[in-house]
Design a protein around this motif. Structure first.
Motif, PDB file in Angstrom:
ATOM      1  N   TRP A 102       0.704  -1.153  -0.024  1.00 47.23           N
ATOM      2  CA  TRP A 102       0.052   0.069   0.098  1.00 47.23           C
ATOM      3  C   TRP A 102       0.784   1.201   0.003  1.00 47.23           C
ATOM      4  CZ3 TRP A 102      -0.160   3.391   4.224  1.00 47.23           C
ATOM      5  CH2 TRP A 102      -1.150   4.562   3.827  1.00 47.23           C
ATOM      6  N   THR A 104       3.894   1.642  -1.240  1.00 47.95           N
ATOM      7  CA  THR A 104       4.372   1.887  -2.790  1.00 47.95           C
ATOM      8  C   THR A 104       3.217   2.328  -3.464  1.00 47.95           C
ATOM      9  OG1 THR A 104       3.783  -0.364  -3.377  1.00 47.95           O
ATOM     10  CG2 THR A 104       6.165   0.137  -2.226  1.00 47.95           C
ATOM     11  N   VAL A 105       2.202   1.972  -3.500  1.00 51.69           N
ATOM     12  CA  VAL A 105       1.102   2.479  -4.386  1.00 51.69           C
ATOM     13  C   VAL A 105       0.641   3.778  -4.059  1.00 51.69           C
ATOM     14  CG1 VAL A 105      -1.220   1.896  -5.325  1.00 51.69           C
ATOM     15  CG2 VAL A 105       0.222   0.070  -4.886  1.00 51.69           C
ATOM     16  N   PHE A 106       0.572   4.029  -2.714  1.00 56.37           N
ATOM     17  CA  PHE A 106       0.358   5.363  -2.259  1.00 56.37           C
ATOM     18  C   PHE A 106       1.085   6.332  -2.916  1.00 56.37           C
ATOM     19  CE2 PHE A 106       0.210   8.956   0.920  1.00 56.37           C
ATOM     20  CZ  PHE A 106      -1.175   9.099   0.696  1.00 56.37           C
ATOM     21  N   ALA A 108       2.560   6.243  -5.869  1.00 53.69           N
ATOM     22  CA  ALA A 108       2.444   6.481  -7.290  1.00 53.69           C
ATOM     23  C   ALA A 108       1.343   7.907  -7.435  1.00 53.69           C
ATOM     24  CB  ALA A 108       1.588   5.378  -7.713  1.00 53.69           C
ATOM     25  N   GLY A 110      -1.829   9.649  -8.927  1.00 48.20           N
ATOM     26  CA  GLY A 110      -3.334   9.311  -9.498  1.00 48.20           C
ATOM     27  C   GLY A 110      -3.991   8.279  -8.249  1.00 48.20           C
ATOM     28  N   TYR A 111      -3.226   7.805  -7.452  1.00 48.30           N
ATOM     29  CA  TYR A 111      -3.733   6.700  -6.549  1.00 48.30           C
ATOM     30  C   TYR A 111      -3.881   7.183  -4.905  1.00 48.30           C
ATOM     31  CZ  TYR A 111      -3.013   3.267 -10.395  1.00 48.30           C
ATOM     32  OH  TYR A 111      -3.089   2.600 -11.363  1.00 48.30           O
ATOM     33  N   GLY A 112      -3.513   8.233  -4.758  1.00 48.54           N
ATOM     34  CA  GLY A 112      -3.308   8.966  -3.338  1.00 48.54           C
ATOM     35  C   GLY A 112      -4.624   8.668  -2.578  1.00 48.54           C
ATOM     36  N   THR A 114      -7.509   7.487  -3.384  1.00 46.81           N
ATOM     37  CA  THR A 114      -8.380   6.222  -3.469  1.00 46.81           C
ATOM     38  C   THR A 114      -7.795   5.249  -2.519  1.00 46.81           C
ATOM     39  OG1 THR A 114      -8.812   6.650  -5.581  1.00 46.81           O
ATOM     40  CG2 THR A 114      -9.066   4.180  -4.803  1.00 46.81           C
ATOM     41  N   THR A 115      -6.192   5.167  -2.441  1.00 47.26           N
ATOM     42  CA  THR A 115      -5.749   3.988  -1.531  1.00 47.26           C
ATOM     43  C   THR A 115      -5.802   4.461   0.067  1.00 47.26           C
ATOM     44  OG1 THR A 115      -3.480   5.107  -1.936  1.00 47.26           O
ATOM     45  CG2 THR A 115      -4.128   3.428  -3.510  1.00 47.26           C
ATOM     46  N   GLU A 118      -9.200   3.490   1.128  1.00 45.75           N
ATOM     47  CA  GLU A 118      -9.017   1.802   1.189  1.00 45.75           C
ATOM     48  C   GLU A 118      -8.381   1.562   2.409  1.00 45.75           C
ATOM     49  OE1 GLU A 118      -7.731   0.654  -2.522  1.00 45.75           O
ATOM     50  OE2 GLU A 118      -9.552   0.862  -3.421  1.00 45.75           O
TER      51      GLU A 118
END
Length: 142
Positions: A102, A104-106, A108, A110-112, A114-115, A118
């Motif tokens: 999470w 690492t995706v956070f 990126a 465009g994903y801030g 939403t992640t 979640e």
């Protein structure tokens, strides 16, 4: 686009032999590592057997289970709280593993948002589970 003329011809005997050689070379490396691993374990167990002291006594030959000497009946109550603590540890250890991807995706673009939402939902479920265990008195060591 790939230039097909640069690839070896698999129908020719020399081209297929090169491809097969590369293919089996990869498996031979894996097999060699597996053999080295088995030999390492065998040598370690063999060295332990040769180097350990062997002094059998009647106390050492008794059946031993969880720090309790086998005295009395064959049936004894076991404290369930040990299993509950282990279960809670496993739950939170697995959940902490989910926090690393999470993070690492956070990062990126465009994903801030939403992640983040979640993960707060996920952590909310964990908090509810921990609160439930605390209210039931599971976390008290008495």
């Amino acid at each position: 686009m790939t230039d097909l003329t640069a690839l070896p011809d698999v129908t020719s005997p020399s081209g297929s032999a090169v491809l097969a050689s590369d293919y089996f070379h990869s498996y031979s490396v894996v097999g060699l590592i597996a053999v080295i691993g088995v030999l390492f374990v065998a040598v370690a167990f063999g060295a332990g057997r040769l180097l350990r002291p062997v002094v059998p006594t009647p106390e050492k030959l008794l059946t031993y289970e969880c720090g309790v000497d086998p005295v009395g009946e064959g049936w004894a109550h076991t404290q369930v709280r040990y299993y509950v603590y282990a279960f809670l540890y496993v739950i939170f250890a697995v959940d902490s593993i989910f926090l690393f991807p999470w993070a690492t995706v956070f990062a990126a673009p465009g994903y801030g948002a939403t992640t983040l939402v979640e993960m707060f939902i996920f952590l909310g479920f964990l908090a509810v589970g921990l609160l439930y265990a605390w209210k039931k008195g599971v976390l008290e060591w008495t």
